[in-house]
Write an enzyme that holds these catalytic residues in place. Structure first.
Site, PDB file in Angstrom:
ATOM      1  N   LYS A   1     -12.854  35.062 -46.750  1.00 21.59           N
ATOM      2  CA  LYS A   1     -12.381  34.633 -48.098  1.00 21.59           C
ATOM      3  C   LYS A   1     -11.746  35.523 -49.333  1.00 21.59           C
ATOM      4  CE  LYS A   1     -15.608  35.338 -50.371  1.00 21.59           C
ATOM      5  NZ  LYS A   1     -16.048  36.821 -50.970  1.00 21.59           N
TER       6      LYS A   1
ATOM      7  N   TYR B   1     -16.043  30.458 -54.650  1.00 22.29           N
ATOM      8  CA  TYR B   1     -17.050  29.269 -54.891  1.00 22.29           C
ATOM      9  C   TYR B   1     -17.114  28.627 -55.767  1.00 22.29           C
ATOM     10  CZ  TYR B   1     -18.858  32.888 -51.032  1.00 22.29           C
ATOM     11  OH  TYR B   1     -19.190  33.488 -49.574  1.00 22.29           O
TER      12      TYR B   1
HETATM   13  P1  NAD Z   1     -16.979  45.975 -47.313  1.00 20.05           P
HETATM   14  O1  NAD Z   1     -17.054  47.212 -48.369  1.00 20.05           O
HETATM   15  O2  NAD Z   1     -18.775  46.213 -46.489  1.00 20.05           O
HETATM   16  O3  NAD Z   1     -16.470  46.152 -45.613  1.00 20.05           O
HETATM   17  C1  NAD Z   1     -15.896  46.450 -45.405  1.00 20.05           C
HETATM   18  C2  NAD Z   1     -14.552  46.850 -43.968  1.00 20.05           C
HETATM   19  O4  NAD Z   1     -13.551  47.295 -44.120  1.00 20.05           O
HETATM   20  C3  NAD Z   1     -15.834  48.130 -43.853  1.00 20.05           C
HETATM   21  O5  NAD Z   1     -15.701  48.721 -42.635  1.00 20.05           O
HETATM   22  C4  NAD Z   1     -14.457  49.085 -43.875  1.00 20.05           C
HETATM   23  O6  NAD Z   1     -14.526  50.539 -43.238  1.00 20.05           O
HETATM   24  C5  NAD Z   1     -13.087  48.207 -43.826  1.00 20.05           C
HETATM   25  N1  NAD Z   1     -11.640  48.941 -44.493  1.00 20.05           N
HETATM   26  C6  NAD Z   1     -11.061  49.142 -43.370  1.00 20.05           C
HETATM   27  N2  NAD Z   1     -10.016  49.774 -44.221  1.00 20.05           N
HETATM   28  C7  NAD Z   1     -10.272  49.727 -45.373  1.00 20.05           C
HETATM   29  C8  NAD Z   1      -9.738  50.606 -46.740  1.00 20.05           C
HETATM   30  N3  NAD Z   1      -8.485  50.547 -46.613  1.00 20.05           N
HETATM   31  N4  NAD Z   1     -10.658  49.879 -47.500  1.00 20.05           N
HETATM   32  C9  NAD Z   1     -11.842  50.069 -47.495  1.00 20.05           C
HETATM   33  N5  NAD Z   1     -12.055  49.478 -46.637  1.00 20.05           N
HETATM   34  C10 NAD Z   1     -11.437  49.094 -45.375  1.00 20.05           C
HETATM   35  O7  NAD Z   1     -16.764  44.824 -47.989  1.00 20.05           O
HETATM   36  P2  NAD Z   1     -17.669  43.333 -47.378  1.00 20.05           P
HETATM   37  O8  NAD Z   1     -18.706  42.731 -47.878  1.00 20.05           O
HETATM   38  O9  NAD Z   1     -18.173  43.314 -45.539  1.00 20.05           O
HETATM   39  O10 NAD Z   1     -15.654  42.637 -47.497  1.00 20.05           O
HETATM   40  C11 NAD Z   1     -15.612  41.966 -46.303  1.00 20.05           C
HETATM   41  C12 NAD Z   1     -14.632  41.082 -46.010  1.00 20.05           C
HETATM   42  O11 NAD Z   1     -15.590  40.016 -46.047  1.00 20.05           O
HETATM   43  C13 NAD Z   1     -13.758  40.422 -47.934  1.00 20.05           C
HETATM   44  O12 NAD Z   1     -12.690  40.116 -47.496  1.00 20.05           O
HETATM   45  C14 NAD Z   1     -15.382  40.049 -48.616  1.00 20.05           C
HETATM   46  O13 NAD Z   1     -14.168  38.913 -49.271  1.00 20.05           O
HETATM   47  C15 NAD Z   1     -15.285  38.878 -47.068  1.00 20.05           C
HETATM   48  N6  NAD Z   1     -17.406  38.579 -47.682  1.00 20.05           N
HETATM   49  C16 NAD Z   1     -17.525  37.236 -47.708  1.00 20.05           C
HETATM   50  C17 NAD Z   1     -18.746  36.898 -47.857  1.00 20.05           C
HETATM   51  C18 NAD Z   1     -19.205  35.072 -47.742  1.00 20.05           C
HETATM   52  O14 NAD Z   1     -20.425  35.207 -47.928  1.00 20.05           O
HETATM   53  N7  NAD Z   1     -17.649  34.885 -46.776  1.00 20.05           N
HETATM   54  C19 NAD Z   1     -19.294  37.575 -48.072  1.00 20.05           C
HETATM   55  C20 NAD Z   1     -19.215  39.552 -48.436  1.00 20.05           C
HETATM   56  C21 NAD Z   1     -17.859  39.938 -47.803  1.00 20.05           C
END
Ligand code: NAD
Length: 333
Positions: free
Chosen positions: A100, A185
Site C-alpha cells: 500500500k 489506514y
Molecule cells: P524502506 O525505505 O525501508 O525500503 C525501501 C526499499 O526499496 C529499500 O530496500 C531500497 O533499497 C529500495 N529501493 C529501490 N529503489 C529505491 C529508490 N529509488 N529510492 C528508495 N528506495 C529504493 O521502505 P519500507 O518501509 O520498507 O516501505 C516499502 C513499501 O512498503 C512502501 O510502499 C510502504 O508503504 C510499504 N509498507 C507497508 C507496511 C504495511 O504495514 N503494510 C509497512 C511498511 C511499509
C-alpha cells in the site's frame, strides 16, 4: 504445495516483518529476492538459504518469468515504483502482492490492473489488517449493524518523522506525505467499518512546523469522508505526531481500537467492554490468505480493485486540500 514468494525491495518492511513472517507461513515461503544491493543479496542468501538462481536485481528481474520456484512477486518498494514492478511481474506471468498505497496515481493503478488481467495473474494489496481479529470485529460491528446503524467514524494515524533523507519525504517517490503512508489506514478503516466507499471528501493541509523536512509533501492533513447515507468519517494523518486509533459510533453502542493500525499491541473496547483477541503475526496470516486465494483462483479479500478504489479516494482528498477545502465528489467508474 507451498507457493514461492519473491520479495522485491529489501528495506525495513521486508527485513523486519515480511521475511520473518515467511518463516511461519503454511501456504507460501520465501523462495527468492530482488535487490539492487549485492551485499544484501549475500546476507539474505545466507540467512534464509536462498539459492543463487532465485536472486535477481532490477535489471535481470524480467527473467523471473522462467523461474518455476517463484509463483508470487511481492512488491515492497517506494510507492511510485509499485506500478513498474507490478506490471513487470504480471508480464512475467507471476501473481502479485503489492504494498500500500497501490500506486501514486489512478492511471498507474488502472495500468497495473490491466496488466494483471491481460496476463491472467491475480493482484492483491498488502492490506494486512483485513486478516486481523480486532479489525475483523470492527467490520462485523459496522457492516452487520450489531449496535444499530453506524452514525460516525473517527480515525487518526501518524508518527513522528526523524530526520531528512527518506523517500517518504520525496514527492516523486512517495506520491505524497502521511496521507499516502498512514492516512490510507484511516481511509481503509472507514470503508471497512461501513462496507462502502465515500461519495465525497473535503480536506485541509495542516500547519508546517518543520519546513526543513516538509518542503515537498504535507506534514499533516485532516479530512472528512462523506458516505451515501450521510455517515461522516473524520480523519487525520501526520508525520509530526504519533496518533493511532479507529472509532465508530452507532445508534446503540460504540467501539474504539487504539493502538489500532500498527503491527502489535492492539487494544480494543466497545460499549460492552474490552475486546479480547490475540495479537497475531498479521503479515503471516495475510500472505497465507493471499497465497490460498491465488492457489484456488479465488479473488482475494484485498484485491487490486480495492487498491484502485483507495487511490481514487486519496487523490480526491489531495484535490480538496489543494483547493482549500472544496467538496470533491468521487466517481468509481
Ligand atoms: P524502506 O525505505 O525501508 O525500503 C525501501 C526499499 O526499496 C529499500 O530496500 C531500497 O533499497 C529500495 N529501493 C529501490 N529503489 C529505491 C529508490 N529509488 N529510492 C528508495 N528506495 C529504493 O521502505 P519500507 O518501509 O520498507 O516501505 C516499502 C513499501 O512498503 C512502501 O510502499 C510502504 O508503504 C510499504 N509498507 C507497508 C507496511 C504495511 O504495514 N503494510 C509497512 C511498511 C511499509
Amino acid at each position: 504445495k507451498k507457493l514461492g514468494i519473491a520479495l522485491v525491495g529489501l528495506g525495513g518492511y521486508s527485513t523486519h516483518q515480511l521475511a520473518p513472517a515467511l518463516q511461519e507461513t503454511k501456504n507460501c515461503y520465501l523462495a527468492g529476492i530482488v535487490t539492487g544491493t549485492p551485499s544484501k543479496a549475500e546476507t539474505w542468501k545466507a540467512k534464509y538459504n536462498i539459492p543463487d538462481k532465485n536472486i535477481y536485481n532490477y535489471q535481470n528481474f524480467d527473467q523471473i518469468a522462467e523461474n518455476k520456484d517463484i509463483d508470487i512477486v511481492y512488491v515492497v518498494l517506494p510507492n511510485a515504483m509499485h506500478a513498474e514492478y507490478t506490471i513487470r511481474a504480471a508480464k512475467a506471468g507471476k501473481h502479485v502482492i503489492c504494498e500500500k498505497p497501490m500506486a501514486t496515481s489512478v492511471e498507474d493503478a488502472q495500468r497495473m490492473l490491466e496488466a494483471c488481467r491481460q496476463n491472467k495473474v491475480q493482484l492483491a494489496i498488502g492490506y494486512r489488517l483485513h486478516y486481523d481479529p480486532f479489525h475483523q470485529r470492527v467490520m462485523e460491528l459496522g457492516q452487520k449493524q450489531v449496535f444499530g446503524k453506524v452514525k460516525s467514524i473517527r480515525a487518526h494515524n501518524g508518527f513522528t518523522m526523524g530526520g531528512p533523507g527518506s523517500w517518504r519525504l520525496d514527492r516523486e517517490r512517495s506520491g505524497g506525505g502521511p496521507l499516502m503512508d498512514m492516512g490510507i489506514y484511516c481511509v481503509q478503516g472507514a470503508c471497512y467499518t461501513l462496507g462502502k466507499a465515500p461519495v465525497a471528501v473535503t480536506a485541509k493541509f495542516g500547519e508546517v512546523t518543520r519546513p526543513e523536512l516538509f518542503s515537498e509533501v504535507e506534514q499533516s492533513i485532516s479530512w472528512r469522508m462523506e458516505f451515501e447515507d450521510g455517515v461522516i468519517a473524520e480523519c487525520n494523518s501526520s508525520y509530526a505526531e504519533r496518533e493511532d486509533f479507529l472509532e465508530g459510533k452507532a445508534e446503540k453502542g460504540w467501539w474504539r481500537l487504539g493502538p489500532s493500525f500498527g503491527y502489535e499491541g492492539k487494544q480494543g473496547e466497545t460499549s460492552q467492554g474490552r475486546m479480547n483477541y490475540p495479537n497475531i503475526f498479521e503479515q503471516a496470516w495475510q500472505m497465507d490468505g493471499q497465497a490460498e486465494s491465488f492457489r484456488n483462483n479465488n479473488s482475494s479479500i484485498v484485491p487490486g480493485e480495492m487498491g484502485l478504489r483507495d487511490v481514487r479516494i486519496l487523490m480526491a482528498i489531495y484535490e480538496s486540500a489543494r483547493s482549500g477545502g472544496k467538496r470533491v465528489p468521487i466517481s468509481y467508474k
